[in-house]
Write a protein that holds these residues in place. Structure first.
Motif, PDB file in Angstrom:
ATOM      1  N   LEU A   1       0.952  -1.065   0.070  1.00 55.07           N
ATOM      2  CA  LEU A   1       0.004   0.154  -0.163  1.00 55.07           C
ATOM      3  C   LEU A   1       0.868   1.058   0.049  1.00 55.07           C
TER       4      LEU A   1
ATOM      5  N   ALA B   1      -6.078   3.358  -6.821  1.00 51.08           N
ATOM      6  CA  ALA B   1      -6.840   3.412  -5.661  1.00 51.08           C
ATOM      7  C   ALA B   1      -7.842   2.334  -5.647  1.00 51.08           C
ATOM      8  N   CYS B   2      -8.449   1.691  -6.575  1.00 49.19           N
ATOM      9  CA  CYS B   2      -9.313   0.636  -6.471  1.00 49.19           C
ATOM     10  C   CYS B   2      -8.505  -0.668  -6.000  1.00 49.19           C
TER      11      CYS B   2
ATOM     12  N   LYS C   1      -5.570  -0.659  -4.437  1.00 52.17           N
ATOM     13  CA  LYS C   1      -5.350  -0.421  -2.870  1.00 52.17           C
ATOM     14  C   LYS C   1      -6.508  -0.723  -2.045  1.00 52.17           C
ATOM     15  N   ALA C   2      -7.700  -0.271  -2.383  1.00 52.91           N
ATOM     16  CA  ALA C   2      -8.794  -0.398  -1.762  1.00 52.91           C
ATOM     17  C   ALA C   2      -8.995  -2.051  -1.621  1.00 52.91           C
TER      18      ALA C   2
ATOM     19  N   ILE D   1      -2.743   4.744   6.272  1.00 54.55           N
ATOM     20  CA  ILE D   1      -2.476   3.000   6.040  1.00 54.55           C
ATOM     21  C   ILE D   1      -1.711   2.340   7.184  1.00 54.55           C
TER      22      ILE D   1
ATOM     23  N   ILE E   1     -10.109   3.358   3.465  1.00 54.21           N
ATOM     24  CA  ILE E   1     -10.473   3.154   2.165  1.00 54.21           C
ATOM     25  C   ILE E   1     -11.104   4.378   1.628  1.00 54.21           C
TER      26      ILE E   1
ATOM     27  N   ILE F   1      -8.421   6.596   1.037  1.00 56.02           N
ATOM     28  CA  ILE F   1      -7.478   5.905  -0.287  1.00 56.02           C
ATOM     29  C   ILE F   1      -8.103   6.496  -1.778  1.00 56.02           C
ATOM     30  N   PHE F   2      -9.436   6.733  -1.578  1.00 56.06           N
ATOM     31  CA  PHE F   2     -10.139   7.318  -2.803  1.00 56.06           C
ATOM     32  C   PHE F   2      -9.972   8.926  -2.920  1.00 56.06           C
TER      33      PHE F   2
ATOM     34  N   PRO G   1      -6.240  10.843  -4.264  1.00 60.24           N
ATOM     35  CA  PRO G   1      -6.032  11.139  -5.436  1.00 60.24           C
ATOM     36  C   PRO G   1      -7.156  11.965  -6.035  1.00 60.24           C
TER      37      PRO G   1
END
Lengths: 553, 105, 247
Positions: B27, B54-55, B57-58, C93, C231, C234-235, C238
């Motif tokens: 990650l 990102a997808c 990592k998710a 993370i 999560i 995480i989106f 970016p």
């Protein structure tokens, strides 16, 4: 007239010595309960309270509309009255009506469990409902909301100085109540069925509530964030819905209707759940096409998420997307129709008797069909341009919601009243109430189809004199309807003291809930039952001599 | 009570530190890659690559940190249902926005 | 097949024979610990689905406005500090890693290890919020908070020579970018604050051996929540920080 009611000998019958109603005493034992049955009763009382408020608001609307000019109240006040009527009836009555009362009470019983998966979350759900309801009530008392229950932007965000944010926050909380109820049902149905209870032996009541719960958990959060954005827009002027800042008012509508269309299926699927049970019991026949009805319930839930733009056809959406959504809306009518056909085939060659729940169920079949078919009219783009925002829409949704859902709710309350309370309601007066309700409903709402088609807009306090005759009919019908709803509120409490003792199974119905005492014990079952027969198995019921489940007399 | 638990003989599969450490490092590396790639002009592919990473990592978090890889089919279906409904919201709303004759496009 | 209606064995029946043969944390409406744990896990995942749809509404708004006002979004994004953003991502993370290790510690019944990892998660959570606070403060100082103090000067007359100046009209649209920035990261931060509060409670309970005697369910389920919040970031990272950074 024949009847299937079979009560114990009233001279010697007594209520069970121990039941969930008397195993614990005191206010704390009710307000801090984990028992799904007590929580159901808490919901029943609070929902009835909000129904009365919504009903009074409806009465005010109909009184204003008796005469063409806006003479009973100022137009601003009228806006508040119909907005509050919508908010209270939808969020505080229809959405929780069957799931939170009858569903909460019955789902553990029907799957053979001792309680729902998360009793504390169930109680939290009721407290969230009360908090939301009280906040909405406060918004009303403090001066009301006049945005319509749909909170359309930019009216609600920029042009109103009423208590929009307060009402929005109340709905936010009530929405989480709904989410937690749905969450509980899904986990219970997946993980707490008793041995032998496969998915296809579940009563169709459970299937319908399962489908409802899927919608509750996936749709309601979008309403939550939409209301948060409206509140932010009103307080901080962030601009996402404000054209002058580059925002798009239609974005609000997309997000709002993404929930609010599936919400109508949240409202009707539990009603259909009740109808499946009632029609089967009073035809003494298993539901025709069990699998079709079960999958149709889930199909309604899934397709219900695909059609929301049909509420926005005249709002400026692109014609191409409108075409797509119009086609999808036609599709969503199919599973509902499948269920109506299957219920009709259940009636065919059944041994039909006309007890009160069945009267309400017949009312449902006719009125929901009319309401649903008019929905297809509205799905066609051309007709919708003419009919939308008129009384045709008002009549359409009242036919499905009141003629459909409310009748199903009353059917369910009457059907399971003996199980919940141990007492029978008085059959004669309840039949009268059902017929009065049916007549009152038709006189109230059928003229509204005509009014809408002739062009009377909705949400207007005054109207051209030509429309008065039909409006007078509608108001007259509303008074009859009011009597029809008032009667159960009188005889049902009466029956708690003076009603006949019902016994375990006054309807000779199938289903696990009818094999235990009325009212049930707190633990529901002394021993967890083992399910060894199909749903609606009337032969099993006829051959039953001794059942594995013990009852305490 | 501090009895020794043997992870290989548990009913519930216990994911161990080596797996977690590997995913953690992965990650971090992917985060560095995302940031680095953002400084290279790839035109329309910039947001696509950023979202793809990102997808991914998710997915790593969902599969390993949240144990979906080792969970029942029911839980896997639940995750997919959530993703599906989210995509419904996005794509069907976009059918309106991409086909409007008026607007900012 | 997942349709296991859990069969009961006589020893596990509650309300029947031998009511004390089950662990104290088994609730009486469940037939076994396994059923309770699976139900709790499933319930938590359903709750996370509702959170996905909750944030989904904002992502939908973001998608539309990013496409409508792309230049404004580029300009807005480039005012965010990418070092802080990347660091924050790494911090979060890391906290997901420590949370996963906490679940492992509970499963292995090691109390002090569990408390250590829960505490590390709290520390990293606070670090994230601290960096966020610094960023918010910077935005406030720069007059990029939407509202009466919002200034479009930076976008109409950019100080960075490689940046493309925006027309005043488009520069005004950066307010929408910043509104979404604050709404989305704010909602995310709120979820983190709730999470950290729960972590404090869990550290206290863990010190009392609540989770190291087989009852790992609360730690597991909180872990699911914490990973979900990770999560979302995480989106967000970016989408908010990395729009056309090559300028």
């Amino acid at each position: 007239m024949s009847t299937i009611i079979s009560l114990p000998d009233q001279a010697t019958a007594r209520l069970p010595r121990k039941s969930f109603l008397n195993e614990e005493y005191g206010v704390k034992s009710w307000l801090l309960t984990g028992d799904h049955k007590r929580i159901a009763i808490l919901y029943l009382v609070s929902i009835t309270f909000f129904f009365v408020i919504g009903g009074i608001l409806a009465g005010l609307i109909r009184m204003e509309l008796l005469t063409p000019p806006s003479d009973l109240m100022a137009t601003d006040t009228y806006n508040k009255v119909f907005s509050m009527h919508g908010i209270v009836m939808i969020f505080l009555f229809l959405v929780p009506s069957v799931p939170a009362t009858i569903g909460n009470f019955l789902i553990p019983l029907m799957v053979g469990a001792r309680d729902l998966a998360f009793p504390k979350i169930n109680l939290l759900s009721w407290y969230l409902y009360m908090a939301g309801g009280l906040i909405i009530f406060a918004a009303m008392v403090l001066g009301g909301v006049d945005s319509g229950w749909t909170f359309t932007t930019p009216l609600s965000t920029h042009y109103l100085n009423t208590h929009v944010t307060t009402a929005a926050m109340g709905i936010f909380l009530a929405g989480f109540s709904s989410i937690f109820t749905g969450l509980n049902f899904i986990v219970t149905v997946h993980r707490m069925r008793c041995p032998g209870m496969t998915w296809f032996r579940l009563p169709l009541f459970v299937w319908s509530h399962y489908a409802t719960s899927i919608i509750m958990i996936l749709g309601t959060p979008v309403l939550a964030i939409t209301l948060v954005l409206v509140a932010l827009e009103r307080t901080l002027d962030i601009g996402v819905f404000d054209p002058s800042k580059g925002g798009d008012p239609l974005l609000f509508q997309h997000l709002f209707w993404f929930y609010s269309h599936p919400a109508v299926y949240i409202m009707i699927l539990p009603g259909m759940a009740v109808i499946s049970e009632v029609i089967s019991t009073f035809s003494r026949k298993r539901v025709f096409g069990y699998t079709a009805v079960a999958f149709s319930s889930v199909a309604i839930a899934v397709f219900g998420f695909l059609v929301w733009e049909h509420h926005m056809f005249i709002m400026g959406v692109s014609q191409y997307s409108a075409l797509v959504f119009s086609l999808l809306t036609m599709l969503v009518a199919v599973p509902s129709a499948i269920k109506i056909f299957n219920w009709a085939m259940t009636l065919y060659r059944g041994s039909i008797t006309f007890e009160t729940p069945m009267l309400y169920a017949f009312g449902f079949m006719g009125l929901f069909t009319i309401g649903g078919l008019t929905g297809v009219f509205l799905a066609t783009l051309g007709m919708d341009v003419h009919l939308t925002e008129t009384y045709f829409i008002v009549a359409h949704f009242h036919f499905v919601m009141v003629g459909g859902m409310l009748m199903a709710y009353l059917a369910g309350i009457h059907f399971w009243w003996p199980k919940m309370t141990g007492r029978m309601y008085p059959e004669a007066i309840s039949k009268v109430a059902a017929i009065v309700t049916f007549i009152g409903f038709i006189v109230t709402f059928f003229p509204q189809f005509l009014l809408g088609y002739l062009g009377m807009p909705r949400r207007y306090a005054s109207y051209p004199a030509d429309f008065q005759v039909l409006n007078v009919f509608s108001t007259a019908g509303a008074s009859i309807l009011g009597i029809g709803y008032l009667l159960p509120m009188l005889y049902l409490p009466w029956s708690l003291v003076y009603g006949a003792i019902a016994g375990d199974n006054p309807w000779q119905a199938t289903g696990l809930e009818w094999q235990i005492q009325s009212p049930p014990l707190t633990v529901n079952f002394v021993e967890i039952p083992v399910m060894d027969h199909e749903a609606y198995d009337y032969e099993w019921l006829a051959n039953k001599t001794v059942h594995e489940v013990q009852t305490v007399g | 009570m501090t009895e020794k638990i043997d992870p290989d003989h548990q009913e519930q599969h216990i994911v161990g530190p080596p797996v977690y450490l590997t995913i953690f490092v992965a990650l971090l590396v992917l985060t560095a890659v995302t940031t680095g790639v953002a400084f290279i002009d790839l035109g329309v592919f910039n947001p696509i690559i950023a979202l793809a990473i990102a997808c991914f990592k998710a997915s790593l978090v969902v599969l390993f940190f949240m144990h979906i890889k080792y969970s029942s089919r029911l839980l896997k279906m639940t995750v997919l249902c959530g993703l599906f409904t989210f995509m419904l919201l996005m794509t069907l709303t976009m059918t309106d926005y991409i086909s409007r004759a008026w607007g900012m496009w | 097949m997942d349709s296991h209606s859990v069969a009961t064995t006589p020893g596990e029946l509650v309300g029947g024979v031998d009511p004390h043969s089950h662990p104290s944390f088994l609730r009486h409406h469940f037939e076994s610990v396994g059923q309770q744990r699976e139900a709790a896990s499933f319930g938590m995942w359903i709750f996370l689905l509702t959170e996905v749809m909750f944030f989904g509404g904002m992502f939908c708004a973001y998608l539309i406005f990013r496409n409508w006002y792309h230049p404004a979004f580029v300009a807005g994004s480039n005012t965010l500090d990418i070092t802080l953003g990347t660091t924050n991502t790494a911090v979060l993370i890391g906290s997901s890693f420590t949370m996963a290790m906490a679940v492992y510690s509970a499963e292995m019944r090691r109390r002090s290890q569990l408390i250590l990892f829960l505490t590390l998660t709290i520390v990293l959570g606070f670090a994230f919020l601290g960096i966020k606070a610094v960023e918010y403060h910077q935005k406030f100082v720069d007059h990029h908070v939407p509202g009466p103090n919002f200034s479009i000067q930076e976008f109409v007359h950019p100080s960075n020579p490689r940046a493309i100046p925006l027309s005043p009209d488009m520069a005004q649209k950066t307010q929408i970018y910043f509104s979404l920035y604050f709404a989305m990261t704010g909602m995310h931060a709120l979820h983190m604050i709730i999470g950290i509060s729960l972590l404090f409670f869990m550290v206290w309970r863990a010190s009392r051996n609540a989770y190291t005697e087989g009852h790992i369910m609360p730690v597991e389920n909180f872990g699911l929540y914490w990973h979900f919040v990770d999560i979302v970031w995480i989106f967000l990272f970016p989408l908010l920080y990395l729009i056309s950074r090559y300028r």
